[in-house]
Design an enzyme around this catalytic site. Structure first.
Site, PDB file in Angstrom:
ATOM      1  N   SER A   1      57.533  61.916  32.790  1.00 14.02           N
ATOM      2  CA  SER A   1      56.827  62.721  31.799  1.00 14.02           C
ATOM      3  C   SER A   1      56.855  64.179  32.237  1.00 14.02           C
ATOM      4  O   SER A   1      57.405  64.521  33.280  1.00 14.02           O
ATOM      5  CB  SER A   1      55.411  62.195  31.571  1.00 14.02           C
ATOM      6  OG  SER A   1      54.760  61.966  32.789  1.00 14.02           O
TER       7      SER A   1
ATOM      8  N   HIS B   1      58.182  66.342  30.008  1.00 10.46           N
ATOM      9  CA  HIS B   1      59.249  66.892  29.176  1.00 10.46           C
ATOM     10  C   HIS B   1      58.895  66.836  27.688  1.00 10.46           C
ATOM     11  O   HIS B   1      59.770  67.016  26.841  1.00 10.46           O
ATOM     12  CB  HIS B   1      60.536  66.100  29.371  1.00 10.46           C
ATOM     13  CG  HIS B   1      60.954  65.963  30.790  1.00 10.46           C
ATOM     14  ND1 HIS B   1      61.265  67.050  31.559  1.00 10.46           N
ATOM     15  CD2 HIS B   1      61.099  64.876  31.593  1.00 10.46           C
ATOM     16  CE1 HIS B   1      61.607  66.619  32.781  1.00 10.46           C
ATOM     17  NE2 HIS B   1      61.491  65.323  32.822  1.00 10.46           N
TER      18      HIS B   1
ATOM     19  N   HIS C   1      63.211  70.023  35.552  1.00 10.37           N
ATOM     20  CA  HIS C   1      62.188  69.525  36.467  1.00 10.37           C
ATOM     21  C   HIS C   1      61.615  70.641  37.304  1.00 10.37           C
ATOM     22  O   HIS C   1      61.124  70.421  38.402  1.00 10.37           O
ATOM     23  CB  HIS C   1      62.764  68.450  37.385  1.00 10.37           C
ATOM     24  CG  HIS C   1      63.190  67.233  36.634  1.00 10.37           C
ATOM     25  ND1 HIS C   1      64.433  67.126  36.076  1.00 10.37           N
ATOM     26  CD2 HIS C   1      62.535  66.091  36.323  1.00 10.37           C
ATOM     27  CE1 HIS C   1      64.526  65.963  35.469  1.00 10.37           C
ATOM     28  NE2 HIS C   1      63.390  65.321  35.598  1.00 10.37           N
TER      29      HIS C   1
END
Ligand SMILES: Nc1ncnc2c1ncn2[C@@H]1O[C@H](COP(=O)(O)OP(=O)(O)O)[C@@H](O)[C@H]1O
Ligand SMILES: Nc1ncnc2c1ncn2[C@@H]1O[C@H](COP(=O)(O)OP(=O)(O)O)[C@@H](O)[C@H]1O
Ligand SMILES: [Mg+2]
Ligand SMILES: [Mg+2]
Ligand SMILES: [Mg+2]
Ligand SMILES: [Mg+2]
Lengths: 216, 334, 334, 216
Positions: free
Chosen positions: C56, C58, C220
């Site tokens: 998660s 994103h 990320h």
């Protein structure tokens, strides 16, 4: 009584534009404290565009103010487009056709401009707006001429009152416009419109003073 | 503050150029101006035209809501500045379908002046104009001064309801009445964690302490009505919902629509955390969420923060919100 | 860094709770796990099931792309961490319609390990599984090492194409082939202006100088492949497009799809400025933009930055992208 | 030869969890430099959950490692779920059923764990991963016992090599995982997995050493 030439004074509007553009960041910074931070950017855009249109021409003051009013009204939007747009349009209407601008014409011009501003907005003195610069300046000018002061002295009184009016906004709580939502938190900072208005009016007074001459 | 920018003075024109390229299936420029855009389907004969607008910096507001079932045209100003009268008037004329035009915009000095001037121009050409000024920001003044309040993210729900009324072919009177009701029954409050920065200055307008938040902020990066110590997500929602419940005369069994909106830099992840608590609080009150939207709907440049809007529905508003619409950033049904 | 948070350890569960409440019309939990969600319409008999997923942080990836015509199910991990095998396997089993299941996820060590284990579990139950690992990030390694590249925002276009193939009732072979082609023909590169901050630490992972940007970043929050002096929006786009043009074997007259994606805190206004230049550059090359999306599609928490993805279309991919789909954050057609 | 009791050593896993949870912020910080910053958070979550399950029970080391492996594998995801999940599951398989753990069993456990890690991932020594901690530690342990060192001395060699291995990652360029995309930019910082692996292995060695006893 002294006066200054309308046709030879169009450059005053260019000086105003210079001063506004110079103060772009400062005016936006003030507006950012209790407003939305766009005042300097929009003012500089409008005055800059008008200056570009006027630069190579040979407009008199009335014509130049008319162009400035048009540009503000048609291109700028925000609060300043209509308010200053109307102000300059009304200014120009009064002096248009007059070759010489004497104190009476100057005063009439200010009154007509004020009426225009108040027709569009509905602020009063004390609301922490540009009117807190404009109204005391106008009143000081009229008082000086009523007192028999010269045009030059009246213009000095006008400028001094504009700056004093501008500074008076620091202690005010905004009653209109964006900053009014802040209530007491709006106290303690200059009003952006009052600040730009002082720039406009003192530049106008300075330009007029430089051009004053006894009637030929 | 770093941004993807060319000459900052060109930001609005370049943005609009990009947006029209991106959403060309939905909208096209209004002839004669670079600052107004109309739905490809507009004008529609016999339909009231809906014109919305305001400053830029709120994307996808207002441009992202042009399309069938929502706005017919949008007028776009400089960053945080109302558009001037000309593009507004041209937009209205372009989407007039013979039944008049409805203006909806947020309650700000600049917007009011410019839209009123535009309305005069348009009416002088024989097109009836009605105006609904949105005032959904409950933090921006006391309940007795509802008319003095700001219009904020609730705008989107109000546009939706009004757009549906127009799309159904309702009269100008009926569309205005529906929009006015939608506005009166919409309650929004916003909280900012960090201010925004304007493209031209690339600096924050003011600063919020590292432990603080601004409560009751609008959508122009201005400070809010109060600075308070930072709290948990649930506590923030509770504060907002308590305030909304004080204002909204609801009963158990009533339906609401909800909009949880990012001001720009608050990510969806956090919006979902907020929405979760909003729904919990509404359920505890016996209220049913008939429709909800969570995302970036009405932003304030890159401000960190979010607003919660609740529209109190009656049958009519529920039906209007459920009516199909298709715009770049708001779609309902098929 | 301030965020709307309760206990940071609960962020993913609370987010998912909110997301399921918000998008309940589209998705529901997969039985037996709190970390997988399936489309309300899934499984559909005779259709290959499409399962996507990843960490998660994103959002709206990956959860926002579940619905008819796109993904049938999603498995969701902790922030920036692949989900474990169990929710992936349950998701696959739940949406299997008798024709096998296709996994699509980004090329990361964690995702590969967990999805591979899940695939083994599912295949042990007699359900054929095929896997396409996305590798669209052209900055993440040399062209000869295409298989070593990261999967980033281009994911969304690849999911779309694959979802359409599944929706059309194509065989598992054909769906896999289409997804693989979609991946190979998608080129993405990202630029970050500021790093992101994790909910648990609320601090930036690293810092980018006030005059610098990170080029070739993933999704990320990691540093990119190079740090360079900040440039204008057009110069940034030119750098990215030049790189894409070097990789993409296109000819004048070819069609492309474009995705200009915010990493979280870059507002739509700036994305439009970027998109404008992207389209200019494509047009100069004689390429036609057959479809484009501009917005928050695959984010990296609150990172400031954006990525540009270009999918080089042939007739098949063009048709797949144009096929209708209806998910919370991606819709095409009616 | 000395050995330690399997059934009395479950608490070693609790110590590991304590050390990992203590280092949560540190491990995430290291991971944030060239990775995605989630290492400490995920490790702490997995080890913390396992500790919660074990806390009130009376599990031996094998059982506790089995629980930890299960939790990592089924709840954590990321890279660490499968890698450490597999490692602890394999560890537990070797020692399960053995009441006493002697150096040969300890070594067999390490080898089985390594095989598990390499089955799931496919890194090699020098790739800047946890293997750069694990492999030298294992080799040092085996070398010490081959040299006739006591179990305690071999455990000391094991810990020292783990820490040295961890530190060796600073100068490496990552060849696998997230940081590998950074190429040369990945040089100069510790690898997060190598750091957590050193914590795990040294805590294991310490716990074993404290419990060493001559066979009754
Ligand atoms: N009704 C009004 N009458 C006179 N001045 C006004 C009025 N409303 C706002 N102002 C002036 O406008 C200024 C703000 O201008 P600007 O920042 O350009 O517009 P906006 O508030 O729309 O962002 C205020 O500082 C105030 O002086
Ligand atoms: N194939 C592999 N074999 C061994 N260790 C690996 C492998 N891939 C990654 N690692 C280790 O995983 C660590 C990162 O773990 P973590 O941050 O939890 O996962 P992620 O990289 O998925 O975010 C790296 O520092 C490295 O030591
Ligand atoms: Mg302003
Ligand atoms: Mg403004
Ligand atoms: Mg990770
Ligand atoms: Mg990591």
């Amino acid at each position: 009584m002294q006066s200054f030439s309308n046709s030879a004074s169009g450059a005053i509007v260019l000086s105003m534009a210079d001063r506004i553009v110079e103060n772009r960041a400062y005016l936006s910074e003030i507006d950012g404290k209790i407003g939305d931070g766009d005042h300097g950017v929009n003012m500089a855009k409008g005055f800059g565009m008008a200056a570009d249109r006027l630069k190579d021409g040979n407009a008199g003051l009335g014509e130049a103010m008319n162009t400035l009013g048009d540009v503000l009204m048609s291109e700028i939007g925000g609060s300043m487009g209509p308010l200053y747009g109307m102000m300059f349009t009304e200014f120009s209407e009064v002096i248009e056709g007059k070759e010489q601008i004497d104190p009476a014409t100057f005063s009439a011009m200010l009154h007509k401009g004020l009426a225009g501003i108040q027709e569009v907005g509905s602020a009063k003195v004390g609301d922490k707006t540009l009117l807190d610069t404009f109204v005391p300046a106008l009143e000081a000018f009229d008082a000086a001429t009523a007192d028999g002061k010269s045009f030059g002295e009246a213009l000095d009184a006008f400028s001094a009152a504009a700056e004093k009016g501008r500074d008076s906004t620091v202690d005010m709580v905004a009653k209109i416009g964006r900053a009014s939502r802040l209530g007491e938190r709006s106290r303690g900072v200059l009003d952006a419109g009052a600040t730009s208005c002082a720039i406009i009016l003192t530049t106008l007074a300075e330009g007029a003073k430089e051009r004053l001459a006894e009637p030929a | 503050v770093k941004k993807f920018l060319n000459d900052p003075d060109d930001i609005v024109d370049e943005m609009l150029d990009g947006a029209v390229r991106a959403h060309g299936a939905y909208l096209e420029p209004v002839p004669g101006t670079r600052r107004a855009f109309m739905a490809r389907e507009a004008p529609r004969e016999g339909k009231v035209g809906l014109v919305v607008g305001g400053g830029s910096g709120h994307e996808p507001c207002f441009l992202g809501y042009v399309g069938p079932g929502m706005a017919d045209a949008v007028a776009v100003g400089n960053v945080f500045s109302s558009p001037p009268p000309d593009p507004i008037a041209r937009a209205a004329q372009a989407v007039s379908g013979g039944e008049g035009v409805l203006f909806i915009y947020g309650n700000y000095a600049g917007d009011t002046m410019n839209f009123e001037m535009a309305a005069e121009l348009v009416q002088a050409n024989g097109i009836p104009v009605r105006t609904v000024v949105t005032t959904d920001d409950i933090a921006s003044s006391r309940a007795e001064d509802r008319d003095g309040r700001r219009g904020v993210a609730g705008n989107v729900l109000i546009f939706k309801a009004a757009g549906a009324a127009c799309d159904k072919g309702w009269s100008l009177d009926a569309c205005e009445r529906a929009a006015r009701k939608a506005n009166l029954q919409t309650y929004t409050m916003g909280v900012a964690l960090e201010p925004c920065s304007m493209p031209q200055t690339r600096r924050y307008n003011f600063s919020i302490g590292p432990q603080d938040m601004e409560v009751g902020v609008g959508i122009h990066g201005e400070p809010g009505v109060a600075r308070e110590p930072m709290q948990s997500a649930d506590a923030v929602v509770d504060m907002v919902m308590n305030r909304i419940f004080t204002e909204m005369p609801s009963q158990s069994g009533d339906r609401v629509a909800v909009l949880v909106n990012s001001f720009g830099s608050t990510p969806l992840m956090e919006l979902y955390v907020l929405y979760r608590r909003v729904e919990q609080r509404l359920k505890t009150k016996g209220l049913t969420v008939a429709a909800r939207w969570v995302g970036h709907y009405c932003t304030s440049l890159d401000m960190v923060g979010a607003s919660i809007s609740v529209m109190h529905l009656d049958d009519e508003l529920a039906e209007l919100l459920a009516h199909p619409c298709d715009t770049p950033f708001f779609r309902v049904g098929k």
